[in-house]
Design a protein around this motif. Structure first.
Motif, PDB file in Angstrom:
ATOM      1  N   MET A  36       0.814  -1.217   0.000  1.00 53.75           N
ATOM      2  CA  MET A  36       0.000   0.000   0.000  1.00 53.75           C
ATOM      3  C   MET A  36       0.846   1.265   0.000  1.00 53.75           C
ATOM      4  N   SER A  37       2.008   1.211   0.652  1.00 55.51           N
ATOM      5  CA  SER A  37       2.840   2.407   0.746  1.00 55.51           C
ATOM      6  C   SER A  37       4.139   2.042   1.440  1.00 55.51           C
ATOM      7  N   PHE A  38       5.053   2.997   1.462  1.00 54.12           N
ATOM      8  CA  PHE A  38       6.225   2.941   2.336  1.00 54.12           C
ATOM      9  C   PHE A  38       6.174   4.220   3.146  1.00 54.12           C
ATOM     10  N   GLY A  39       5.674   4.109   4.377  1.00 53.64           N
ATOM     11  CA  GLY A  39       5.429   5.331   5.149  1.00 53.64           C
ATOM     12  C   GLY A  39       4.477   6.236   4.394  1.00 53.64           C
ATOM     13  N   VAL A  40       4.845   7.509   4.226  1.00 56.17           N
ATOM     14  CA  VAL A  40       3.977   8.452   3.516  1.00 56.17           C
ATOM     15  C   VAL A  40       4.208   8.420   2.004  1.00 56.17           C
ATOM     16  N   LEU A  41       5.120   7.575   1.526  1.00 55.08           N
ATOM     17  CA  LEU A  41       5.309   7.384   0.087  1.00 55.08           C
ATOM     18  C   LEU A  41       4.195   6.466  -0.407  1.00 55.08           C
ATOM     19  N   ARG A  42       3.217   7.039  -1.086  1.00 53.61           N
ATOM     20  CA  ARG A  42       1.996   6.302  -1.420  1.00 53.61           C
ATOM     21  C   ARG A  42       2.024   5.706  -2.819  1.00 53.61           C
ATOM     22  N   VAL A  43       2.634   6.393  -3.781  1.00 52.45           N
ATOM     23  CA  VAL A  43       2.616   5.939  -5.175  1.00 52.45           C
ATOM     24  C   VAL A  43       4.012   6.094  -5.769  1.00 52.45           C
ATOM     25  N   LEU A  44       4.447   5.063  -6.485  1.00 50.79           N
ATOM     26  CA  LEU A  44       5.669   5.127  -7.291  1.00 50.79           C
ATOM     27  C   LEU A  44       5.363   4.415  -8.601  1.00 50.79           C
ATOM     28  N   ASN A  45       5.021   5.208  -9.598  1.00 50.99           N
ATOM     29  CA  ASN A  45       4.650   4.674 -10.902  1.00 50.99           C
ATOM     30  C   ASN A  45       5.755   4.934 -11.917  1.00 50.99           C
ATOM     31  N   ASP A  46       6.061   3.909 -12.674  1.00 51.39           N
ATOM     32  CA  ASP A  46       7.102   3.933 -13.704  1.00 51.39           C
ATOM     33  C   ASP A  46       6.369   3.851 -15.043  1.00 51.39           C
ATOM     34  N   ASP A  47       6.173   5.005 -15.696  1.00 50.96           N
ATOM     35  CA  ASP A  47       5.259   5.114 -16.837  1.00 50.96           C
ATOM     36  C   ASP A  47       5.996   5.318 -18.155  1.00 50.96           C
ATOM     37  N   VAL A  48       5.431   4.738 -19.214  1.00 52.63           N
ATOM     38  CA  VAL A  48       5.841   5.016 -20.595  1.00 52.63           C
ATOM     39  C   VAL A  48       4.585   5.439 -21.353  1.00 52.63           C
TER      40      VAL A  48
END
Length: 239
Positions: A36-48
């Motif tokens: 769901m997250s890493f602490g307050v890091l909620r989204v990490l999207n790698d987009d093309v």
């Protein structure tokens, strides 16, 4: 010290034709209760994003949205009348606050744009929306940590409403570097490998792996090859 390893091939995937996305954490149709997250890091999207395509106008609120282009040019428009193009070497921040709409498109008709989009939960709600972008000197991250984001408007990089610090480093094979946390009592670090291989506190990480560490004050990075890393130091709780 606590750790969590997210191998590249365990990320969620989305294939929309015009968009190829990899999700480190639960997002849209990808749901994993353990991611769901890493602490307050909620989204990490790698987009093309395919040539000439993009995200139409859509809303956000109470989120700090950071965009880091890796290749190509991304055009941004928002309800605050900002129109801008960001490219590799830039970093953009959108504090959605009390509410904003925006769109993001690949400005080029002949090649894709590749980017990271990162969402961080803010420590203040319903603030006035804010937009900023800067161009970074990539040479300033060669074998040293280049701070690209902080909580302070007068510090290096962009700033957000959270006690978070992001840094980038291009490290040569065989080189060893130590990162000291700004706030080790409350924060952890999530490292994302843009390319190459490195050993982080004795854990090997490779292209597009993510590795989170907390309850530690210092992190050792040893490059197994030339490597590019993004380090995101964030609070492990928003309380």
């Amino acid at each position: 010290m606590n750790t969590v390893l997210h191998k590249s091939n365990t990320r969620g995937s989305a294939e929309h034709g015009w968009l190829q996305a990899k999700h480190t954490f639960s997002f849209a149709s990808y749901f994993n209760p353990e991611r769901m997250s890493f602490g307050v890091l909620r989204v990490l999207n790698d987009d093309v994003i395919a040539a000439g395509m993009g995200f139409g106008t859509h809303p956000h609120d109470n989120m700090e949205i950071i965009t880091i282009p890796l290749e190509g040019d991304l055009e941004h428009k928002d309800s605050m009348n900002n129109t801008a193009v960001i490219k590799s070497g830039d970093i953009q921040v959108l504090s959605a606050g009390s509410g904003i709409t925006h769109s993001e498109y690949n400005k080029n008709k002949d090649r894709p744009v590749k980017l990271l989009q990162i969402w961080v939960l803010p420590n203040k709600h319903n603030v006035s929306p804010r937009y900023d972008q800067i161009s970074l000197n990539i040479e300033d991250r060669h074998n040293k940590f280049q701070q690209v984001l902080s909580p302070n408007s007068n510090d290096s990089g962009v700033w957000i409403h959270q006690e978070a610090w992001f840094s980038m480093i291009d490290i040569d094979e065989g080189k060893s570097m130590n990162y000291r946390l700004k706030n080790p009592e409350k924060n952890g670090v999530y490292l994302f490998v843009l390319n190459g291989k490195a050993t982080i506190n004795n854990q090997l990480v490779e292209d597009r792996d993510g590795y989170g560490l907390w309850n530690t004050s210092e992190i050792e990075i040893v490059a197994n090859s030339n490597a590019e890393l993004l380090l995101m130091e964030v609070p492990m709780s928003n309380r």
